[in-house]
Design a protein around this motif. Sequence first.
Motif, short mmCIF file in Angstrom:
data_model
loop_
_atom_site.label_atom_id
_atom_site.label_comp_id
_atom_site.label_asym_id
_atom_site.label_seq_id
_atom_site.Cartn_x
_atom_site.Cartn_y
_atom_site.Cartn_z
N MET A 270 0.84 -1.17 0.00
CA MET A 270 0.00 0.00 0.00
C MET A 270 0.89 1.23 0.00
O MET A 270 1.72 1.39 0.89
N ALA A 271 0.74 2.09 -0.97
CA ALA A 271 1.53 3.31 -1.07
C ALA A 271 0.82 4.48 -0.39
O ALA A 271 -0.39 4.65 -0.54
N PHE A 272 1.57 5.26 0.36
CA PHE A 272 1.11 6.52 0.94
C PHE A 272 2.00 7.59 0.33
O PHE A 272 3.22 7.53 0.47
N LEU A 273 1.41 8.54 -0.37
CA LEU A 273 2.18 9.59 -1.03
C LEU A 273 1.97 10.92 -0.32
O LEU A 273 0.83 11.38 -0.18
N VAL A 274 3.08 11.52 0.14
CA VAL A 274 3.01 12.83 0.78
C VAL A 274 4.17 13.69 0.29
O VAL A 274 5.20 13.19 -0.15
N ALA A 275 3.98 14.99 0.38
CA ALA A 275 5.03 15.95 0.05
C ALA A 275 6.06 15.97 1.19
O ALA A 275 5.80 15.43 2.26
N PRO A 276 7.21 16.60 0.96
CA PRO A 276 8.22 16.65 2.02
C PRO A 276 7.74 17.30 3.31
O PRO A 276 8.27 17.04 4.37
N GLU A 277 6.71 18.15 3.21
CA GLU A 277 6.11 18.70 4.42
C GLU A 277 4.67 19.11 4.13
O GLU A 277 4.28 19.30 2.99
N GLY A 278 3.88 19.18 5.20
CA GLY A 278 2.53 19.69 5.06
C GLY A 278 1.41 18.68 5.17
O GLY A 278 0.25 19.06 5.19
N ALA B 81 -11.90 -2.03 3.23
CA ALA B 81 -12.86 -2.91 2.53
C ALA B 81 -12.58 -2.94 1.03
O ALA B 81 -12.59 -4.01 0.42
N GLU B 82 -12.34 -1.79 0.45
CA GLU B 82 -12.10 -1.74 -1.01
C GLU B 82 -10.76 -2.34 -1.39
O GLU B 82 -10.67 -3.04 -2.39
N PHE B 83 -9.73 -2.06 -0.60
CA PHE B 83 -8.41 -2.61 -0.93
C PHE B 83 -8.41 -4.12 -0.75
O PHE B 83 -7.80 -4.84 -1.51
N ALA B 84 -9.11 -4.61 0.29
CA ALA B 84 -9.21 -6.05 0.52
C ALA B 84 -9.95 -6.74 -0.62
O ALA B 84 -9.65 -7.88 -0.96
N ALA B 85 -10.93 -6.03 -1.20
CA ALA B 85 -11.71 -6.60 -2.29
C ALA B 85 -10.97 -6.50 -3.62
O ALA B 85 -11.49 -6.91 -4.65
N GLY B 86 -9.76 -5.93 -3.58
CA GLY B 86 -9.00 -5.79 -4.81
C GLY B 86 -9.45 -4.64 -5.66
O GLY B 86 -9.26 -4.62 -6.87
#
Length: 177
Positions: free
Chosen positions: A1-9, A171-176
């Motif tokens: 699972m990817a979490f995308l964030v900026a260097p700050e904020g 729920a959605e990620f588990a369901a693919g």
Amino acid sequence: MAFLVAPEGAEQIELTAPWEAVEQAGGTPVLLSTRGEAVQAFDHLDRADTFPVDQLVSQADPTRFDGLVLPGGVANPDLLRTDKNAVGFVRGFFDAGLPVAAICHAPWTLIEADVVRGRTLTSYPSLRTDIRNAGGTWVDEQVKVCGAGGNKLITSRRPDDLQAFDNALLAEFAAGG
């Protein structure tokens, strides 16, 4: 699972609550950013904790992940939407038919990736006009899941909605998707 964030904020609770939910469900979250070795999270306008970056978004392939989570905060998505690698990465999830979850101001990055058109989503209320101008339908709901089959988009308004957001994304990620 990817979490995308900026260097700050990034709004810290919008990063940590879904992250912990993914871990508790047996997933392995990966923190991506546009640059740096760590990201600075915020508690509204106050600096909060820093978190180590696992990978730069410029070196990441969306198809190597089960889904994408975009935490909010005002500065975070505003910085992401100006980074071509971040925008391309987000678009890559939609191109691959993978689920994406975005909370609060995070739909700004979705708008920049041109993936809102024809979709129904929610966000922090101040994004209502931006979403409509990008061809989306904005609703004022705790959580909104849009899409059939793959390529689900899970959106939520604010930190008060995190429990519903986390439940829907799991729920959605588990369901693919």
